[in-house]
Design a protein around this motif. Structure first.
Motif, short mmCIF file in Angstrom:
data_model
loop_
_atom_site.label_atom_id
_atom_site.label_comp_id
_atom_site.label_asym_id
_atom_site.label_seq_id
_atom_site.Cartn_x
_atom_site.Cartn_y
_atom_site.Cartn_z
N ALA A 114 6.15 41.22 -1.18
CA ALA A 114 5.71 40.59 -2.41
C ALA A 114 4.58 39.62 -2.07
CB ALA A 114 6.86 39.84 -3.06
N ASP A 115 3.45 39.84 -2.70
CA ASP A 115 2.34 38.92 -2.51
C ASP A 115 1.47 38.91 -3.76
OD1 ASP A 115 0.96 41.32 -2.29
OD2 ASP A 115 0.66 41.14 -0.14
N ILE A 124 -2.77 38.48 -9.63
CA ILE A 124 -2.26 39.84 -9.54
C ILE A 124 -1.13 39.83 -8.51
CG2 ILE A 124 -2.76 42.27 -9.07
CD1 ILE A 124 -4.31 41.07 -11.48
N VAL A 125 0.09 40.10 -8.98
CA VAL A 125 1.27 40.11 -8.12
C VAL A 125 1.56 41.55 -7.74
CG1 VAL A 125 3.73 39.53 -7.97
CG2 VAL A 125 2.18 38.09 -9.32
N LEU A 141 1.46 43.35 -11.27
CA LEU A 141 1.59 42.62 -12.52
C LEU A 141 0.52 41.54 -12.59
CD1 LEU A 141 5.44 42.07 -12.27
CD2 LEU A 141 4.29 43.67 -13.79
N ASN A 142 -0.03 41.35 -13.77
CA ASN A 142 -1.03 40.34 -14.01
C ASN A 142 -0.34 39.16 -14.69
OD1 ASN A 142 -3.21 38.81 -14.89
ND2 ASN A 142 -4.44 40.61 -15.38
N VAL A 143 -0.37 37.99 -14.04
CA VAL A 143 0.26 36.80 -14.63
C VAL A 143 -0.77 35.68 -14.71
CG1 VAL A 143 2.60 37.40 -13.90
CG2 VAL A 143 1.17 36.01 -12.41
N ALA A 144 -0.46 34.68 -15.51
CA ALA A 144 -1.45 33.65 -15.82
C ALA A 144 -1.47 32.46 -14.87
CB ALA A 144 -1.22 33.15 -17.25
N ALA A 149 3.32 33.59 -10.40
CA ALA A 149 3.12 34.51 -9.28
C ALA A 149 4.12 34.22 -8.16
CB ALA A 149 1.69 34.42 -8.76
N LYS A 150 4.28 32.95 -7.81
CA LYS A 150 5.23 32.56 -6.76
C LYS A 150 6.66 32.89 -7.16
CE LYS A 150 2.56 28.85 -4.64
NZ LYS A 150 2.47 27.39 -4.40
N ALA A 151 6.99 32.66 -8.43
CA ALA A 151 8.35 32.92 -8.91
C ALA A 151 8.66 34.42 -8.85
CB ALA A 151 8.53 32.40 -10.34
#
Length: 174
Positions: A114-115, A124-125, A141-144, A149-151
């Protein structure tokens, strides 16, 4: 001089023993962690020995996806079978005990990744699971936010099997 040459040979044989026992392609970081946690070899000598084993074709450096992994070669197995008796029984027992306790964590580190990267204002996760050299899932996955991202990375590393099962069920069940 003789004892240091003998120690050098034993240390290299110990590395071959570790790679044979683990039976998995593992990263330099994982080898380093195992060796340093057991106080077998100092970091700089370890890196030198690994490079020498690779140059001697006793160990192979392979690419697995985008990761570099280390495995024992057929030549390394031959050398180990000839000179295994030169490794201290205590050191072999320590490796065996460590692997018995830690093999599941090592496998998880190898098969679950996971990075995230930053692209513009988004994160981008990339969540990935591999089993028997086959990709089970490779999800981007695209997160804001950095926190999201860390979670996601943290949850994937802790609960990848459950998340994978739920995802498969959600996609398959009507």
């Amino acid at each position: 001089m003789f004892s240091s040459t003998s120690d050098l040979a034993e240390d290299k044989l110990l590395l071959l023993y570790l790679l044979e026992k683990i039976k998995l392609p593992i990263s330099n970081n994982q080898i380093t962690q195992i060796i340093l946690e057991n106080n077998f070899i100092n970091y700089f000598a370890l890196q030198q020995y690994l490079a020498e084993l690779i140059n001697s074709n006793f160990v192979d450096y392979i690419e697995q996806g985008d990761k570099h992994r280390i495995v024992i070669s057929s030549d390394g197995l031959k050398v180990l079978s000839l000179f295994r008796n030169r490794i201290s029984k205590n050191k072999m027992r320590a490796i065996d005990d460590y692997l018995l306790k830690q093999i599941e964590n090592i496998k998880k580190e190898i098969t679950i990744s996971a990075d995230y990267t930053i692209e513009g204002s988004n994160y981008i996760v990339n969540l990935k699971a591999i089993e028997n050299n086959s990709i089970l899932i490779d999800l981007k996955l695209n997160v804001a936010s950095n926190n999201q991202a860390k979670a996601l990375c943290s949850k994937w590393k802790k609960n990848s099997a459950d998340i994978y099962d739920k995802l498969i069920k959600a996609l398959i069940d009507d």
